[in-house]
Write a protein that holds these residues in place. Structure first.
Motif, PDB file in Angstrom:
ATOM      1  N   PRO A   1       0.933  -1.236   0.009  1.00 61.89           N
ATOM      2  CA  PRO A   1      -0.053   0.044   0.022  1.00 61.89           C
ATOM      3  C   PRO A   1       0.901   1.361   0.074  1.00 61.89           C
ATOM      4  N   ARG A   2       0.338   2.277  -0.869  1.00 59.60           N
ATOM      5  CA  ARG A   2       1.047   3.505  -0.775  1.00 59.60           C
ATOM      6  C   ARG A   2       0.333   4.448   0.085  1.00 59.60           C
ATOM      7  N   THR A   3       1.157   5.228   1.065  1.00 63.11           N
ATOM      8  CA  THR A   3       0.581   6.330   1.807  1.00 63.11           C
ATOM      9  C   THR A   3       0.741   7.633   1.338  1.00 63.11           C
ATOM     10  N   ARG A   4      -0.035   8.441   1.229  1.00 62.14           N
ATOM     11  CA  ARG A   4      -0.077  10.150   1.029  1.00 62.14           C
ATOM     12  C   ARG A   4      -0.211  10.941   1.994  1.00 62.14           C
TER      13      ARG A   4
ATOM     14  N   LYS B   1      -0.682  14.647   3.134  1.00 60.97           N
ATOM     15  CA  LYS B   1      -1.187  16.078   2.767  1.00 60.97           C
ATOM     16  C   LYS B   1      -1.354  17.208   4.031  1.00 60.97           C
ATOM     17  N   PHE B   2      -0.509  18.325   3.978  1.00 66.61           N
ATOM     18  CA  PHE B   2      -0.580  19.316   4.848  1.00 66.61           C
ATOM     19  C   PHE B   2      -1.585  20.152   4.698  1.00 66.61           C
ATOM     20  N   HIS B   3      -2.473  20.542   5.540  1.00 69.75           N
ATOM     21  CA  HIS B   3      -3.570  21.880   5.486  1.00 69.75           C
ATOM     22  C   HIS B   3      -3.118  22.850   6.525  1.00 69.75           C
ATOM     23  N   PRO B   4      -2.540  24.051   6.081  1.00 69.99           N
ATOM     24  CA  PRO B   4      -1.967  24.884   7.337  1.00 69.99           C
ATOM     25  C   PRO B   4      -3.359  25.303   8.133  1.00 69.99           C
ATOM     26  N   PRO B   5      -3.189  25.636   9.367  1.00 69.70           N
ATOM     27  CA  PRO B   5      -2.088  25.645  10.218  1.00 69.70           C
ATOM     28  C   PRO B   5      -1.728  24.412  10.800  1.00 69.70           C
ATOM     29  N   ASN B   6      -2.527  23.664  11.159  1.00 70.02           N
ATOM     30  CA  ASN B   6      -2.291  22.280  11.863  1.00 70.02           C
ATOM     31  C   ASN B   6      -3.005  21.000  11.533  1.00 70.02           C
ATOM     32  N   TYR B   7      -3.465  20.843  10.366  1.00 68.20           N
ATOM     33  CA  TYR B   7      -4.072  19.594  10.044  1.00 68.20           C
ATOM     34  C   TYR B   7      -3.390  18.777   8.867  1.00 68.20           C
ATOM     35  N   VAL B   8      -3.195  17.657   9.144  1.00 66.74           N
ATOM     36  CA  VAL B   8      -2.701  16.521   8.446  1.00 66.74           C
ATOM     37  C   VAL B   8      -3.505  15.490   7.999  1.00 66.74           C
ATOM     38  N   ARG B   9      -3.570  15.261   6.692  1.00 63.98           N
ATOM     39  CA  ARG B   9      -4.479  14.054   6.110  1.00 63.98           C
ATOM     40  C   ARG B   9      -3.449  12.882   5.891  1.00 63.98           C
ATOM     41  N   ILE B  10      -3.579  11.885   6.426  1.00 62.88           N
ATOM     42  CA  ILE B  10      -2.715  10.673   5.869  1.00 62.88           C
ATOM     43  C   ILE B  10      -3.769   9.781   5.226  1.00 62.88           C
ATOM     44  N   THR B  11      -3.411   9.297   3.897  1.00 56.58           N
ATOM     45  CA  THR B  11      -4.392   8.387   3.355  1.00 56.58           C
ATOM     46  C   THR B  11      -3.478   7.220   3.251  1.00 56.58           C
ATOM     47  N   SER B  12      -3.926   5.974   2.960  1.00 56.26           N
ATOM     48  CA  SER B  12      -3.134   4.813   2.543  1.00 56.26           C
ATOM     49  C   SER B  12      -4.068   3.825   1.682  1.00 56.26           C
ATOM     50  N   GLN B  13      -3.662   3.095   1.015  1.00 51.40           N
ATOM     51  CA  GLN B  13      -4.464   1.793   0.326  1.00 51.40           C
ATOM     52  C   GLN B  13      -4.508   0.799   1.194  1.00 51.40           C
ATOM     53  N   PRO B  14      -5.672   0.098   1.233  1.00 56.12           N
ATOM     54  CA  PRO B  14      -5.840  -1.026   1.908  1.00 56.12           C
ATOM     55  C   PRO B  14      -4.850  -2.188   1.630  1.00 56.12           C
ATOM     56  N   VAL B  15      -4.609  -2.909   2.663  1.00 52.50           N
ATOM     57  CA  VAL B  15      -3.685  -4.184   2.321  1.00 52.50           C
ATOM     58  C   VAL B  15      -4.472  -5.278   1.524  1.00 52.50           C
ATOM     59  N   LYS B  16      -3.991  -5.751   0.267  1.00 53.73           N
ATOM     60  CA  LYS B  16      -4.638  -6.887  -0.120  1.00 53.73           C
ATOM     61  C   LYS B  16      -4.577  -8.089   0.923  1.00 53.73           C
ATOM     62  N   PRO B  17      -5.917  -8.716   0.941  1.00 52.78           N
ATOM     63  CA  PRO B  17      -5.694  -9.926   1.705  1.00 52.78           C
ATOM     64  C   PRO B  17      -5.098 -11.304   1.370  1.00 52.78           C
ATOM     65  N   THR B  18      -4.542 -11.941   2.223  1.00 49.37           N
ATOM     66  CA  THR B  18      -3.757 -13.004   1.688  1.00 49.37           C
ATOM     67  C   THR B  18      -4.369 -14.276   2.263  1.00 49.37           C
ATOM     68  N   VAL B  19      -4.410 -15.178   1.301  1.00 51.16           N
ATOM     69  CA  VAL B  19      -5.218 -16.509   1.757  1.00 51.16           C
ATOM     70  C   VAL B  19      -4.250 -17.665   1.384  1.00 51.16           C
ATOM     71  N   ASN B  20      -4.127 -18.418   2.459  1.00 50.08           N
ATOM     72  CA  ASN B  20      -3.295 -19.640   2.347  1.00 50.08           C
ATOM     73  C   ASN B  20      -4.136 -20.716   2.137  1.00 50.08           C
ATOM     74  N   TYR B  21      -4.217 -21.353   0.981  1.00 46.06           N
ATOM     75  CA  TYR B  21      -5.060 -22.595   0.567  1.00 46.06           C
ATOM     76  C   TYR B  21      -4.331 -23.851   1.046  1.00 46.06           C
ATOM     77  N   GLN B  22      -3.288 -24.054   1.352  1.00 47.83           N
ATOM     78  CA  GLN B  22      -2.357 -25.117   1.865  1.00 47.83           C
ATOM     79  C   GLN B  22      -2.788 -25.654   3.283  1.00 47.83           C
ATOM     80  N   ASN B  23      -3.154 -24.537   4.124  1.00 49.39           N
ATOM     81  CA  ASN B  23      -3.728 -25.101   5.281  1.00 49.39           C
ATOM     82  C   ASN B  23      -5.102 -24.790   5.635  1.00 49.39           C
ATOM     83  N   ALA B  24      -5.788 -24.540   4.525  1.00 44.12           N
ATOM     84  CA  ALA B  24      -7.412 -24.507   4.609  1.00 44.12           C
ATOM     85  C   ALA B  24      -8.033 -25.816   4.822  1.00 44.12           C
TER      86      ALA B  24
END
Length: 146
Positions: A113-116, A118-141
């Motif tokens: 996931p990429r994180t972005r 963005k600073f909005h003066p004077p004191n606000y920061v927005r941090i945005t990330s992509q969700p993590v792709k779920p991993t599936v382990n079929y061997q142990n299912a």
């Protein structure tokens, strides 16, 4: 109290009030330290605001930071980043302000996931990330019965 002393008292109070208003407005960030979205928070899909109170020295450096509210998963990242901020210097004594970090998860799931930030003066920061792709382990299912 005479009219003259009342007038002086009002003048003194208005000057003090004006100075306090100027000091609040003069708290501008010169340097912000980007904050990363904690990987555990991304994996758990935790979002929301985290608030940090900072104490600013006359030279503009942060002399103290306190986590006020938000998910405990954001505490370490926001405190570490807030302590690295620098503000406009002031001839006054120490000042305080509150920083708002808004963590959001948007977009398509990704293995990395990429994180972005963005600073909005004077004191606000927005941090945005992509969700993590779920991993599936079929061997142990478990194998379903037929």
């Amino acid at each position: 109290m005479s009219r003259r002393s009342t007038a002086w008292l009002l003048l003194l109070l208005s000057v003090l009030f004006a100075e306090s208003c100027v000091s609040v407005r003069s708290i501008h960030a010169v340097h912000i330290q980007p904050v990363g979205y904690p990987p555990i928070a991304v994996a758990a899909h935790v979002q929301g605001e985290a608030r940090v109170a900072v104490e600013i020295s006359p030279d503009g450096s942060v002399s103290g930071a306190n986590f006020i509210s938000g998910s405990p998963l954001f505490k370490s990242a926001t405190l570490t980043a807030a302590k690295e901020w620098t503000f406009v210097s002031s001839s006054q004594h120490k000042r305080t302000t509150e920083l708002i970090f808004d963590f959001r998860i948007k977009g398509r799931p990704s293995d990395t996931p990429r994180t972005r930030v963005k600073f909005h003066p004077p004191n606000y920061v927005r941090i945005t990330s992509q969700p993590v792709k779920p991993t599936v382990n079929y061997q142990n299912a478990p194998v379903s019965e037929r």
